[in-house]
Design a protein around this motif. Structure first.
Motif, PDB file in Angstrom:
ATOM      1  N   VAL A  52       0.915  -1.258  -0.106  1.00  0.00           N
ATOM      2  CA  VAL A  52       0.054  -0.163   0.034  1.00  0.00           C
ATOM      3  C   VAL A  52       0.772   1.057  -0.142  1.00  0.00           C
ATOM      4  N   ARG A  53       1.920   1.334   0.992  1.00  0.00           N
ATOM      5  CA  ARG A  53       3.024   2.445   0.990  1.00  0.00           C
ATOM      6  C   ARG A  53       3.512   2.491  -0.407  1.00  0.00           C
ATOM      7  N   GLN A  54       4.030   1.612  -1.102  1.00  0.00           N
ATOM      8  CA  GLN A  54       4.751   1.765  -2.351  1.00  0.00           C
ATOM      9  C   GLN A  54       3.499   2.169  -3.378  1.00  0.00           C
ATOM     10  N   ALA A  55       2.273   1.608  -3.399  1.00  0.00           N
ATOM     11  CA  ALA A  55       1.344   2.363  -4.180  1.00  0.00           C
ATOM     12  C   ALA A  55       1.140   3.914  -4.261  1.00  0.00           C
ATOM     13  N   GLN A  56       1.051   4.096  -2.788  1.00  0.00           N
ATOM     14  CA  GLN A  56       0.933   5.768  -2.351  1.00  0.00           C
ATOM     15  C   GLN A  56       2.092   6.360  -2.883  1.00  0.00           C
ATOM     16  N   ALA A  57       3.166   5.876  -2.673  1.00  0.00           N
ATOM     17  CA  ALA A  57       4.439   6.734  -3.368  1.00  0.00           C
ATOM     18  C   ALA A  57       4.419   6.878  -4.764  1.00  0.00           C
ATOM     19  N   GLU A  58       3.795   6.070  -5.638  1.00  0.00           N
ATOM     20  CA  GLU A  58       3.696   6.176  -6.897  1.00  0.00           C
ATOM     21  C   GLU A  58       2.225   6.685  -7.537  1.00  0.00           C
ATOM     22  N   VAL A  63      -3.473  -1.144  -5.177  1.00  0.00           N
ATOM     23  CA  VAL A  63      -2.402  -1.953  -5.085  1.00  0.00           C
ATOM     24  C   VAL A  63      -2.605  -2.986  -5.925  1.00  0.00           C
ATOM     25  N   ASP A  64      -1.551  -3.450  -6.892  1.00  0.00           N
ATOM     26  CA  ASP A  64      -1.364  -4.177  -7.683  1.00  0.00           C
ATOM     27  C   ASP A  64      -0.037  -5.090  -7.465  1.00  0.00           C
ATOM     28  N   LYS A  70       7.551  -5.198  -6.041  1.00  0.00           N
ATOM     29  CA  LYS A  70       8.639  -4.257  -5.457  1.00  0.00           C
ATOM     30  C   LYS A  70       9.172  -4.306  -4.278  1.00  0.00           C
ATOM     31  N   VAL A  71       8.248  -4.576  -3.201  1.00  0.00           N
ATOM     32  CA  VAL A  71       8.545  -4.512  -1.651  1.00  0.00           C
ATOM     33  C   VAL A  71       8.940  -5.804  -1.167  1.00  0.00           C
ATOM     34  N   LEU A  72       8.745  -7.026  -1.927  1.00  0.00           N
ATOM     35  CA  LEU A  72       9.073  -8.485  -1.484  1.00  0.00           C
ATOM     36  C   LEU A  72      10.529  -8.643  -1.483  1.00  0.00           C
TER      37      LEU A  72
END
Length: 79
Positions: A52-58, A63-64, A70-72
């Motif tokens: 979720v944080r990664q999606a927000q940063a983008e 979230v996909d 990317k975070v794994l």
């Protein structure tokens, strides 16, 4: 930490563990299953939060699998 109703069933955790045991006679105690289930739950929740944080940063509203991918790597290093 708040307790939510979702989690991993002991039967599933047992099956996952036994898939990786070399000796078919290996047994796992109920406490070990419960602890492993809790660890899996924490891992999955952390993966979801980081995605979720990664999606927000983008600047995405959804979230996909791309965000999870990317975070794994960082998540695997933390555990």
């Amino acid at each position: 930490m708040e307790e939510s109703g979702a989690g991993f069933r002991k039967e599933l955790v047992s099956k996952l563990l036994h898939l990786h045991f070399k000796d078919d006679k290996t047994k796992v105690s109920g406490d070990a299953l419960q602890l492993t289930a809790e660890l899996l739950k924490v891992f999955v929740v952390e993966a979801a939060v980081r995605s979720v944080r990664q999606a927000q940063a983008e600047d995405l509203t959804r979230v996909d699998v791309d965000q999870l991918e990317k975070v794994l790597p960082q998540l695997l290093l933390d555990f």
